[in-house]
Design a protein around this motif. Structure first.
Motif, PDB file in Angstrom:
ATOM      1  N   GLN A   1       0.945  -1.139   0.167  1.00 47.98           N
ATOM      2  CA  GLN A   1       0.195  -0.382  -0.038  1.00 47.98           C
ATOM      3  C   GLN A   1       0.800   0.810  -0.238  1.00 47.98           C
ATOM      4  OE1 GLN A   1      -4.321   0.027   2.580  1.00 47.98           O
ATOM      5  NE2 GLN A   1      -3.608  -1.938   3.292  1.00 47.98           N
ATOM      6  N   GLN A   2       2.302   0.974   0.529  1.00 49.23           N
ATOM      7  CA  GLN A   2       3.035   2.315   0.916  1.00 49.23           C
ATOM      8  C   GLN A   2       3.774   2.054  -0.494  1.00 49.23           C
ATOM      9  OE1 GLN A   2       3.579   5.446   1.423  1.00 49.23           O
ATOM     10  NE2 GLN A   2       3.691   4.628   3.952  1.00 49.23           N
TER      11      GLN A   2
ATOM     12  N   ALA B   1       4.147   3.151  10.327  1.00 52.86           N
ATOM     13  CA  ALA B   1       3.495   2.369  10.276  1.00 52.86           C
ATOM     14  C   ALA B   1       3.652   0.530   9.900  1.00 52.86           C
ATOM     15  CB  ALA B   1       1.781   2.226   9.452  1.00 52.86           C
ATOM     16  N   LEU B   2       4.848   1.008   9.435  1.00 48.81           N
ATOM     17  CA  LEU B   2       5.816  -0.872   9.147  1.00 48.81           C
ATOM     18  C   LEU B   2       6.272  -1.282  10.464  1.00 48.81           C
ATOM     19  CD1 LEU B   2       6.498   0.188   5.338  1.00 48.81           C
ATOM     20  CD2 LEU B   2       4.388  -0.332   6.117  1.00 48.81           C
ATOM     21  N   ASP B   3       5.876  -2.759   9.762  1.00 48.26           N
ATOM     22  CA  ASP B   3       6.962  -3.452  11.158  1.00 48.26           C
ATOM     23  C   ASP B   3       8.618  -3.068  10.898  1.00 48.26           C
ATOM     24  OD1 ASP B   3       7.790  -5.878   9.223  1.00 48.26           O
ATOM     25  OD2 ASP B   3       5.905  -6.491   9.671  1.00 48.26           O
TER      26      ASP B   3
ATOM     27  N   MET C   1      11.753  -1.420   2.689  1.00 51.85           N
ATOM     28  CA  MET C   1      11.015  -0.588   2.615  1.00 51.85           C
ATOM     29  C   MET C   1      12.050   1.513   2.637  1.00 51.85           C
ATOM     30  SD  MET C   1       8.302  -0.348   0.634  1.00 51.85           S
ATOM     31  CE  MET C   1       8.118   1.625  -0.062  1.00 51.85           C
ATOM     32  N   GLN C   2      13.116   1.527   2.562  1.00 50.83           N
ATOM     33  CA  GLN C   2      13.802   1.689   3.315  1.00 50.83           C
ATOM     34  C   GLN C   2      14.747   1.900   2.067  1.00 50.83           C
ATOM     35  OE1 GLN C   2      16.244   2.100   6.976  1.00 50.83           O
ATOM     36  NE2 GLN C   2      14.497   1.785   8.646  1.00 50.83           N
TER      37      GLN C   2
ATOM     38  N   THR D   1      20.275   5.732   6.219  1.00 53.61           N
ATOM     39  CA  THR D   1      20.464   4.927   5.398  1.00 53.61           C
ATOM     40  C   THR D   1      20.028   5.614   3.880  1.00 53.61           C
ATOM     41  OG1 THR D   1      19.003   3.128   6.999  1.00 53.61           O
ATOM     42  CG2 THR D   1      18.985   2.451   4.631  1.00 53.61           C
ATOM     43  N   MET D   2      19.349   5.737   4.065  1.00 54.59           N
ATOM     44  CA  MET D   2      18.228   6.904   3.025  1.00 54.59           C
ATOM     45  C   MET D   2      19.259   7.814   2.534  1.00 54.59           C
ATOM     46  SD  MET D   2      14.601   5.681   2.912  1.00 54.59           S
ATOM     47  CE  MET D   2      14.258   6.264   4.387  1.00 54.59           C
TER      48      MET D   2
END
Length: 395
Positions: free
Chosen positions: A157-158, A181-183, A190-191, A217-218
């Motif tokens: 969804q993201q 909102a992610l674990d 996702m990073q 990280t990003m």
């Protein structure tokens, strides 16, 4: 297979709109809510095509800054320019920016493809179909175009929300705590995914987060905010290896900070001699914010090693102690030790688990040694615990 056609077109569009070399320029911006000053005379330039992070704790002004860039709040004073054009007084929908929120904000009754196409209604049908396909290919979700958001995982969804923001080809993409909102495991994946997408499309990403790992990280550049101001700005490595305030030293990772007084300037070597409870520590002058008076001597936990028994320090190492190991925590990659040193307090020591686990037991007497090259010194007026988590203030 990721499509590169859309990425090339997006990058070309940004080059045209940001020919000043700066995607975003914030000049003397202040934002007050009644008597509360959320942002305090902020001046900031974000280069075109960069991945920029605003990092700080809750209430530091980072989200308010993002909302002012998006046009959702107006500055009390100061100006905001995007691509060289002053947008301070313009409305949100008139600005060449899009925002990705933590909440995804997808329409549940629309398919993935329809969600991505939502902002392209004034475009021809064939062009909409092409750009939606390119956007979904970019986030590697082209095979899910016909599904509804409820049929997707949080990470998927993201990525749909990200594709929807990118198909409009904004000059600046704003990311407001997008991974909150992610674990943990999905957040780390996702990073890397966000960094890949930013590199591929060449857009300017401005990422607001309180998560130090996300920022490091990003981002190419990180601005650490505190009380509405930027404490320090630089690459993740610069901020981590050479913090200039106690807040940055403690907020970005962990630091051991102890008070001392500069006793000598060893000009022939470029070193400062600092007295710490009767111990002479050496600090490179280039790594100290001041060359006289009171300072806070700092070292990161992973730079420390423990000397046990008759072990001796190497040439060029600073030494403190002896102290007592009060706690040992196995974390997998490393073992974290707490060492109590009389008159100085508790030091954190991170030791990589090269031998498979802890090698020093609680109660052991040790000395702490580290290379003077890894030592830094801050202003002695700074509070040693500034920037650390206060459990009494946590909700």
């Amino acid at each position: 297979m990721t499509s590169t056609t859309g990425a090339i077109e997006v990058a070309a569009t940004v080059d045209v709109e940001t020919d000043t070399g700066a995607a975003l320029q914030i000049t003397g911006v202040t934002k007050a809510f009644g008597d509360f000053l959320a942002v305090d005379h902020l001046t900031l330039t974000v280069p075109s095509g960069s991945f920029f992070a605003l990092l700080g704790p809750s209430g530091c002004g980072k989200t308010t800054t993002l909302r002012m860039v998006a046009g959702l709040e107006q500055p009390t004073t100061g100006t905001i320019a995007i691509g060289g054009r002053d947008v301070t007084g313009t409305r949100a929908h008139q600005r060449p920016v899009n925002t990705v929120f933590q909440s995804y904000a997808l329409f549940p009754h629309l398919t993935v493809g329809e969600n991505v196409a939502f902002g392209l209604r004034r475009t021809g049908k064939s062009e909409i179909a092409r750009r939606v396909a390119e956007g979904l290919d970019l986030v590697e979700l082209g095979h899910l175009a016909g599904r509804k958001p409820v049929q997707l995982s949080g990470g998927q969804q993201q990525r749909v929300a990200l594709a929807r923001a990118l198909v409009n080809r904004p000059s600046v993409l704003l990311l407001d705590e997008p991974l909150g909102a992610l674990d943990l495991k999905l957040r780390r994946q996702m990073q890397l995914e966000l960094k890949r997408i930013q590199t591929e499309v060449g857009l300017t990403f401005i990422h607001v987060t309180h998560d130090q790992e996300e920022a490091m990280t990003m981002a190419d550049t990180v601005a650490v905010m505190n009380h509405g101001r930027i404490e320090q700005m630089g690459t993740p490595a610069e901020l981590y290896e050479l913090p200039r305030t106690a807040f940055v030293a403690n907020f970005l990772g962990q630091s051991n900070l102890v008070p001392g007084t500069v006793s000598e300037r060893v000009t022939s070597t470029g070193l400062l001699a600092v007295d710490v409870v009767g111990r002479r520590l050496l600090v490179p002058e280039a790594r100290s914010v001041r060359s006289s008076g009171d300072v806070l001597v700092g070292v990161r936990p992973e730079k420390l090693r423990m000397l046990v028994g008759d072990q001796e320090p190497s040439s060029g190492e600073n030494v403190l102690g002896p102290g007592t190991v009060t706690d040992v925590s196995f974390t997998g990659v490393s073992t974290q030790y707490q060492v109590e040193v009389a008159g100085l307090g508790t030091f954190g020591v991170f030791a990589q688990n090269l031998l498979g686990g802890s090698t020093v037991a609680p109660g052991s007497r040790v000395r702490l040694a580290w290379s003077m090259d890894f030592t830094f010194a801050l202003d002695g007026a700074d509070a040693p615990d500034e920037g650390t988590v206060d459990l009494d203030d946590e909700p």
